[in-house]
Structures are given as C-alpha cells and as structure tokens.
Design an enzyme around this catalytic site. Structure first.
Site, short mmCIF file in Angstrom:
data_model
loop_
_atom_site.label_atom_id
_atom_site.label_comp_id
_atom_site.label_asym_id
_atom_site.label_seq_id
_atom_site.Cartn_x
_atom_site.Cartn_y
_atom_site.Cartn_z
N LEU A 78 -2.63 -6.17 -3.77
CA LEU A 78 -1.21 -6.53 -3.81
C LEU A 78 -0.44 -5.57 -4.72
CD1 LEU A 78 -1.71 -10.40 -4.07
CD2 LEU A 78 -0.63 -9.20 -2.14
N HIS A 83 -1.31 -8.18 -9.62
CA HIS A 83 -2.74 -7.99 -9.84
C HIS A 83 -3.31 -9.07 -10.77
CE1 HIS A 83 -2.91 -3.48 -8.56
NE2 HIS A 83 -2.64 -4.30 -7.57
N LYS A 101 -6.37 -0.77 -8.86
CA LYS A 101 -5.82 -0.23 -10.11
C LYS A 101 -4.31 -0.12 -9.99
CE LYS A 101 -4.76 3.32 -7.83
NZ LYS A 101 -3.32 3.57 -7.61
N ARG A 170 5.89 1.90 -4.75
CA ARG A 170 5.72 2.86 -5.83
C ARG A 170 7.05 3.32 -6.42
NH1 ARG A 170 2.40 2.98 -1.88
NH2 ARG A 170 0.15 3.12 -2.17
N ASP A 182 0.50 4.55 -10.67
CA ASP A 182 -0.11 4.75 -9.35
C ASP A 182 -1.23 5.77 -9.37
OD1 ASP A 182 -0.31 4.27 -6.55
OD2 ASP A 182 0.74 6.15 -6.19
#
Length: 338
Positions: A78, A83, A101, A170, A182
């Site tokens: 997600l 997270h 991550k 992002r 990212d």
C-alpha cells in the site's frame, strides 16, 4: 480447504503495480506458496485483477482479507503512509507480514510497529528490500577478497527515474512521496549491507519540488570512518541506477543493481584501474522469489527473518538523518563514540 503445512497462503493488500508485476509472479514460482488472494478497495477491482493474474479474489475489503482464517501471510504494498497501520492490523489478525519499503515514515511510527510486533513473537515481519536477497552481493564481497583488492574505501550509488505525474503516489507529500522514501532508501541500505557496519555521520541536501512539495532529488555523503559513501536519488532525472566500489587495489561497478534481472548480469572489475575491465558473470536470479523463499523458510521453520525490525530501525535513522542534515545544512552525528 485442506491446509498444506509446507506451504503458506498469501493475502495481497491492493493491486499495486509492484504486486501485480513482480511479487505475485514470484509467489507463483515458489514451492512454498499455497493460495494467493488479492483484496482491493472494491471487490470488483480485485476480481478483475485476480482473473488476469490467475489468483483468487477477496469477496470484501482489506479487513475481510485480514480476517480470512485460511491466509497465513500478508504482503503490504500500500502507499507508504499505510505501511505501519495496515501491518499492525495484519499482526492483530494473526498474520505474518512482508511490508514494502520504507516500512515506516518516521522512527515514531516504527516504534509503534515494534511495540505491536513484540506482542506477537510467533509472527514474522520483514521490510521488503528484495535486492539484498540476490546472491550478487556475497559474490561481490567474495570477489574483493579473492582478487586481493583490499579494503573498500569509497562507494557511489545512484538511482534515478523521471515521473511528474501528479496522480502518482510518489508525488504526493501527505502519503509519503518523494525520492528519499521511494528509492533513496535503497542507496542507504546497500551501503550498510556491503560495509557491514553502522555509519558515523552524514551530510545531505535535497531539492524540493515546488508543485508537489516532495524531494525531487536527494544527495549525500555518509561517513563510515575508514570508508565513505556518496549517493544520489531523483524522481526527475533520466532513469538509471549503478553502484561503483573503489578498493585499495581495484574498482568494481554494477549496473542496475536494484532491478529484476532479465538474464545473466555482470560485475565489472577494474584491477588497479586498468582497462579493459574484467567481466564477471552473475547468474540470473529473481530476487523477488529469493526474498519470498527466504521469508517463507523463516516462517515455516520458526526461525528469525533475515532482516528484522532492528535493521529497519537502522535504515530509518539514516532516512531521518538525511532530512535533518538538509534542514540544518550541517553534518548529522550518527555515532556518539566518535
């Protein structure tokens, strides 16, 4: 449903691109995978994607997937701000979790997850840095020793691509967008992986996009004492990634170190800087599959995961040090003993 104790049933939170294109295909290759079930914000979307991928679709939302008693493991790709909360929700539902991550957006968030995970010591949680499960890294370290290249003195790692789509996660600051979260985290993590120690201090600078309020580029220098690492990452430069390592008696380069192999790859060795480079072939490896197998093996054998939350905490400290260094325009000390 008859449960095979040598296989794990996976639940996928969302139809994220990385899940569709990388993780689900890898899961389908693993001998330790049982069923795969996808949930989406709408059951109709899950049904469509599940049909395309030849997996199961959850009949309800994310919570329905978490409450499914037949699912053993949750994969959480997600958006970054979800997270921690969704990983905690999965743990509370009795599921192991492989989370993309960065596993958290701050040390405070990660502490919340660590406290929650401690309540369920029989459940595994791991941050999904897939690249470090590739055998090339041990090959590289073995090569440095075998070729008598000496100690690593300097490394540079670069990871860039171009994306100015305002609808892309992002480019959305409020949900954890930006280059550092990212792809910069790859640069930070690989330096610790190869040097096998913690850094002493860090200096970094960021360029902030005026439209999106995210870092469109982050660069820095990490001081490990006897070795230094420079890095740069950007979401608004031409796509590319590479790693260069300078030792006392040689230099090595790996192109596309974080990408999924399309075939055999190469390590380029410049012995004492001489040309042409010696090319060392690295056999094909699907590091998404290796990550899944390593994680699954830990679950099935009740062993610690290869990279626990303590490792995630170390990477989070570096991420926050980069942010602090940019804000203060100064070195950030990471080791009180220097």
């Amino acid at each position: 449903m008859q449960k095979d104790n040598n296989k794990l049933n996976w639940g996928i939170l969302s139809s994220a691109k990385i899940a569709r294109q990388k993780v689900i295909p890898a899961l389908q290759k693993s001998d330790m995978t049982g069923t795969i079930t996808m949930a989406s914000r709408t059951p109709e979307s899950a049904l469509q994607w599940a049909s395309d991928l030849n997996i199961r679709a959850c009949s309800g939302d994310y919570q329905t997937l978490l409450e499914d008693p037949d699912i053993d493991v949750i994969y959480n790709p997600l958006p970054n701000h979800l997270h921690v909360p969704m990983t905690i929700a999965a743990l509370e539902a009795g599921k192991h979790v492989l989370c993309e991550k960065p596993i958290a957006l701050s040390s405070q968030q990660l502490a919340e997850l660590t406290i929650a995970a401690a309540k369920y010591p029989h459940l595994c949680v791991m941050e999904a840095f897939m690249y470090r499960h590739h055998p090339r890294w041990q090959m590289l370290l073995d090569l440095i020793e075998r070729e008598n290249l000496g100690e690593i003195g300097f490394m540079h790692v670069s990871f860039t691509y171009f994306n100015r789509d305002p609808g892309n996660v992002r480019n959305q600051a409020d949900i954890g967008g930006g280059a550092l979260y990212d792809i910069g985290c790859y640069c930070l993590a690989v330096s610790r992986l190869l040097l096998a120690r913690e850094p002493q201090r860090l200096l970094a600078s960021q360029q902030i996009d005026a439209d999106f309020n995210i870092d469109k580029m982050t660069s820095g220098l990490i001081d490990f004492g006897a070795a230094q690492v420079s890095f740069n990452c950007s979401t608004q430069l031409a796509a590319g990634q590479y790693l260069e390592i300078q030792c006392e008696r040689g230099r090595l380069r790996i192109d596309d170190p974080f990408a999924l192999d399309s075939g055999d790859t190469e390590i380029l060795l410049y012995d004492n800087g001489q040309l042409p480079a010696k090319k060392i072939s690295v056999p094909y490896n699907d590091h998404y599959l290796s990550q899944i197998d390593d994680f699954s093996q830990a679950i099935l054998t009740a062993q610690p995961v290869p990279y626990g939350l303590d490792d995630a905490e170390a990477i989070m400290r570096l991420i926050e040090a980069v942010q602090q260094s940019h804000a203060t325009q100064a070195w950030v000390q990471l080791n009180d003993n220097i």
